[in-house]
Scaffold this active site. Structure first.
Site, PDB file in Angstrom:
ATOM      1  N   MET A  92      39.817  50.890  53.604  1.00  0.00           N
ATOM      2  CA  MET A  92      40.221  49.940  54.657  1.00  0.00           C
ATOM      3  C   MET A  92      40.295  50.656  55.993  1.00  0.00           C
ATOM      4  O   MET A  92      40.771  51.791  56.059  1.00  0.00           O
ATOM      5  CB  MET A  92      41.611  49.387  54.335  1.00  0.00           C
ATOM      6  CG  MET A  92      41.710  48.762  52.960  1.00  0.00           C
ATOM      7  SD  MET A  92      43.390  48.207  52.642  1.00  0.00           S
ATOM      8  CE  MET A  92      43.226  47.624  50.961  1.00  0.00           C
ATOM      9  N   SER A  99      48.038  47.143  40.724  1.00  0.00           N
ATOM     10  CA  SER A  99      49.450  47.194  40.309  1.00  0.00           C
ATOM     11  C   SER A  99      49.641  47.021  38.814  1.00  0.00           C
ATOM     12  O   SER A  99      50.473  47.706  38.217  1.00  0.00           O
ATOM     13  CB  SER A  99      50.251  46.094  40.997  1.00  0.00           C
ATOM     14  OG  SER A  99      49.760  45.858  42.275  1.00  0.00           O
ATOM     15  N   MET A 107      36.272  47.643  53.113  1.00  0.00           N
ATOM     16  CA  MET A 107      36.820  46.599  53.973  1.00  0.00           C
ATOM     17  C   MET A 107      36.792  47.164  55.385  1.00  0.00           C
ATOM     18  O   MET A 107      37.825  47.528  55.960  1.00  0.00           O
ATOM     19  CB  MET A 107      38.255  46.268  53.520  1.00  0.00           C
ATOM     20  CG  MET A 107      38.275  45.491  52.211  1.00  0.00           C
ATOM     21  SD  MET A 107      39.801  45.691  51.286  1.00  0.00           S
ATOM     22  CE  MET A 107      39.372  47.089  50.282  1.00  0.00           C
ATOM     23  N   HIS A 132      37.874  51.639  40.787  1.00  0.00           N
ATOM     24  CA  HIS A 132      37.721  50.882  42.035  1.00  0.00           C
ATOM     25  C   HIS A 132      38.368  51.640  43.197  1.00  0.00           C
ATOM     26  O   HIS A 132      39.530  52.041  43.142  1.00  0.00           O
ATOM     27  CB  HIS A 132      38.398  49.519  41.841  1.00  0.00           C
ATOM     28  CG  HIS A 132      38.153  48.524  42.926  1.00  0.00           C
ATOM     29  ND1 HIS A 132      37.002  47.769  43.016  1.00  0.00           N
ATOM     30  CD2 HIS A 132      38.934  48.123  43.959  1.00  0.00           C
ATOM     31  CE1 HIS A 132      37.081  46.955  44.055  1.00  0.00           C
ATOM     32  NE2 HIS A 132      38.245  47.148  44.665  1.00  0.00           N
ATOM     33  N   HIS A 140      34.734  49.499  47.276  1.00  0.00           N
ATOM     34  CA  HIS A 140      34.902  48.230  47.997  1.00  0.00           C
ATOM     35  C   HIS A 140      35.279  48.575  49.428  1.00  0.00           C
ATOM     36  O   HIS A 140      36.383  49.049  49.686  1.00  0.00           O
ATOM     37  CB  HIS A 140      36.010  47.439  47.272  1.00  0.00           C
ATOM     38  CG  HIS A 140      36.445  46.185  47.974  1.00  0.00           C
ATOM     39  ND1 HIS A 140      37.642  45.554  47.671  1.00  0.00           N
ATOM     40  CD2 HIS A 140      35.865  45.431  48.947  1.00  0.00           C
ATOM     41  CE1 HIS A 140      37.776  44.471  48.426  1.00  0.00           C
ATOM     42  NE2 HIS A 140      36.707  44.379  49.217  1.00  0.00           N
ATOM     43  N   ASP A 199      38.898  40.402  42.224  1.00  0.00           N
ATOM     44  CA  ASP A 199      39.798  41.452  42.729  1.00  0.00           C
ATOM     45  C   ASP A 199      41.017  40.844  43.417  1.00  0.00           C
ATOM     46  O   ASP A 199      40.871  40.095  44.390  1.00  0.00           O
ATOM     47  CB  ASP A 199      38.985  42.310  43.715  1.00  0.00           C
ATOM     48  CG  ASP A 199      39.757  43.473  44.312  1.00  0.00           C
ATOM     49  OD1 ASP A 199      40.897  43.729  43.906  1.00  0.00           O
ATOM     50  OD2 ASP A 199      39.182  44.134  45.218  1.00  0.00           O
ATOM     51  N   ASP A 229      39.253  51.355  47.187  1.00  0.00           N
ATOM     52  CA  ASP A 229      39.391  50.431  48.322  1.00  0.00           C
ATOM     53  C   ASP A 229      39.461  51.201  49.631  1.00  0.00           C
ATOM     54  O   ASP A 229      40.445  51.903  49.882  1.00  0.00           O
ATOM     55  CB  ASP A 229      40.682  49.623  48.172  1.00  0.00           C
ATOM     56  CG  ASP A 229      40.595  48.589  47.066  1.00  0.00           C
ATOM     57  OD1 ASP A 229      39.726  47.707  47.161  1.00  0.00           O
ATOM     58  OD2 ASP A 229      41.395  48.669  46.116  1.00  0.00           O
ATOM     59  N   GLY A 256      47.357  45.900  48.303  1.00  0.00           N
ATOM     60  CA  GLY A 256      47.539  45.759  46.867  1.00  0.00           C
ATOM     61  C   GLY A 256      48.816  44.977  46.605  1.00  0.00           C
ATOM     62  O   GLY A 256      49.595  44.713  47.527  1.00  0.00           O
ATOM     63  N   SER A 285      42.194  49.829  40.303  1.00  0.00           N
ATOM     64  CA  SER A 285      42.153  50.143  41.729  1.00  0.00           C
ATOM     65  C   SER A 285      43.095  51.301  42.065  1.00  0.00           C
ATOM     66  O   SER A 285      44.320  51.185  41.938  1.00  0.00           O
ATOM     67  CB  SER A 285      42.543  48.911  42.548  1.00  0.00           C
ATOM     68  OG  SER A 285      42.788  49.317  43.878  1.00  0.00           O
ATOM     69  N   MET A 330      37.080  37.736  46.057  1.00  0.00           N
ATOM     70  CA  MET A 330      38.462  38.165  46.330  1.00  0.00           C
ATOM     71  C   MET A 330      39.421  37.052  45.899  1.00  0.00           C
ATOM     72  O   MET A 330      39.277  35.903  46.310  1.00  0.00           O
ATOM     73  CB  MET A 330      38.654  38.459  47.824  1.00  0.00           C
ATOM     74  CG  MET A 330      37.944  39.706  48.334  1.00  0.00           C
ATOM     75  SD  MET A 330      38.300  41.217  47.412  1.00  0.00           S
ATOM     76  CE  MET A 330      40.079  41.389  47.705  1.00  0.00           C
TER      77      MET A 330
HETATM   78  C1  DX5 Z   1      42.934  44.386  48.133  1.00  0.00           C
HETATM   79  C2  DX5 Z   1      42.099  45.322  47.316  1.00  0.00           C
HETATM   80  C3  DX5 Z   1      42.383  45.308  45.864  1.00  0.00           C
HETATM   81  C4  DX5 Z   1      43.762  45.764  45.479  1.00  0.00           C
HETATM   82  C5  DX5 Z   1      44.102  45.146  44.164  1.00  0.00           C
HETATM   83  O1  DX5 Z   1      42.458  44.400  49.440  1.00  0.00           O
HETATM   84  O2  DX5 Z   1      40.732  44.997  47.475  1.00  0.00           O
HETATM   85  O3  DX5 Z   1      41.403  46.053  45.148  1.00  0.00           O
HETATM   86  O4  DX5 Z   1      43.884  47.149  45.391  1.00  0.00           O
HETATM   87  O5  DX5 Z   1      45.421  45.426  43.878  1.00  0.00           O
HETATM   88  P1  DX5 Z   1      46.307  44.491  42.938  1.00  0.00           P
HETATM   89  O6  DX5 Z   1      45.655  44.503  41.573  1.00  0.00           O
HETATM   90  O7  DX5 Z   1      47.624  45.169  42.961  1.00  0.00           O
HETATM   91  O8  DX5 Z   1      46.309  43.119  43.533  1.00  0.00           O
HETATM   92 ZN    ZN Z   2      39.239  46.015  46.132  1.00  0.00          ZN
END
Ligand code: DX5
Ligand code: ZN
Length: 216
Positions: A37, A198, A68, A33, A66, A175, A35, A144, A8, A137
Site C-alpha cells: 500500500m 486476521s 494498492m 499474499h 496485491h 480478499d 499487500d 486488514g 495475508s 475485494m
Molecule cells: C486489504 C488487504 C487484505 C487484508 C486482508 O486491503 O488487501 O489482503 O490483508 O486481511 P483480513 O483477512 O484481516 O481482512
Molecule cells: Zn490483499
C-alpha cells in the site's frame, strides 16, 4: 479448480518474519499474499521491497502480490525482480490496464486485476481473457481486519458467470474479512483462492486455521 488459501502477511508479526515463513512453508497454504500500500491509492502504508525481499528469502511458496498503488506500471519490473509470482493491480489505479497486464506477463509473472467493492463487476469483462486471476475485494482495500461485505456473494456469482463464459481457466480470488464461517459459501459461489489475514495470524493455531478454511 482446487481450493487455494493465500494468507495475508499484513496480519503477521513483523518482528519475526522467518518464523512466519516457516509456518507458511509447512502449512497447507499454497500461496502467500503480500499487500503493498502506498498511502496514495489507499490511505494506509504497509511495506515495500525490503520486507518482500526478507520474505522471499525464507518462503518457499509462490508470492501472491496485491498492489494498492498508483502508477502500477512504474513498479512491475521491480516486483518481478523481488520474486512475485502473481501480480495483481487495481483497475481503478491504472490508466491503461491492458498495458499493465501485458507488462506483467512480459516480466514472467501471472497478471491479476482487482476492483474495490464500489466498482461494478462489469468493468472487468474486457480484461478477463487477458489475465490469469481476478481478485474481488470483499472489503475496501487499505486495512486488514475489516468486516466482510455481504454483497460480495452476489458480485462473486456475477463474476463467476463472466469467467466461465470468457476464460474458465482464470482464477477467482476473494480478499477481505474471510474466516471459516464465510469461506465455504465463497468457495461454493465460485472462488478458488481465498486471502485470509486476521483469521489465520490471530488464530491460536494458524496451521489449523488454514486447514479449516480449506475444509470450510
Ligand atoms: C486489504 C488487504 C487484505 C487484508 C486482508 O486491503 O488487501 O489482503 O490483508 O486481511 P483480513 O483477512 O484481516 O481482512
Ligand atoms: Zn490483499
Amino acid at each position: 479448480m482446487h481450493r487455494i488459501i493465500s494468507p495475508s502477511v499484513l496480519a503477521a508479526d513483523f518482528s519475526n518474519l522467518q518464523v512466519m515463513c516457516d509456518m507458511i512453508n509447512k502449512s497447507e497454504a499454497e500461496w502467500l499474499h503480500i499487500d503493498v500500500m502506498d498511502g496514495v491509492f489507499v490511505p494506509n502504508i504497509s511495506f515495500g521491497f525490503p520486507v518482500m525481499e526478507a520474505i522471499k528469502k525464507h518462503c518457499i511458496k509462490p508470492l501472491d502480490v496485491h498492489i494498492m498503488i498508483v502508477h502500477p506500471e512504474k513498479y512491475v519490473k521491480r516486483f518481478a525482480e523481488y520474486g512475485a509470482s502473481t501480480l495483481t493491480f487495481h483497475y481503478e489505479a491504472a490508466e491503461n490496464p491492458d498495458a499493465v497486464i501485458e507488462q506483467i506477463r512480459a516480466e514472467g509473472m501471472s497478471p491479476g486485476i482487482t476492483i474495490n467493492p464500489d466498482i461494478p463487476v462489469s468493468v472487468l469483462e474486457k480484461y478477463i481473457e487477458k489475465v490469469d486471476l481476478v481478485l474481488l475485494m470483499s472489503v475496501f482495500a487499505g486495512y486488514g481486519g475489516q468486516k466482510f461485505i455481504e454483497e460480495s456473494y452476489e458480485r462473486l456469482e456475477e463474476l463467476k458467470k463472466m469467467v466461465d463464459r470468457l476464460n474458465p481457466a482464470c482464477r477467482i480470488e476473494v480478499d477481505g474479512g474471510i474466516n471459516a464461517s464465510n469461506a465455504g459459501r465463497l468457495f461454493d459461489c465460485g472462488a478458488n483462492v481465498l486471502v485470509a489475514g486476521s483469521s489465520v495470524f490471530n488464530a491460536e493455531n494458524p496451521l489449523k486455521a488454514i486447514r479449516d478454511l480449506i475444509n470450510a
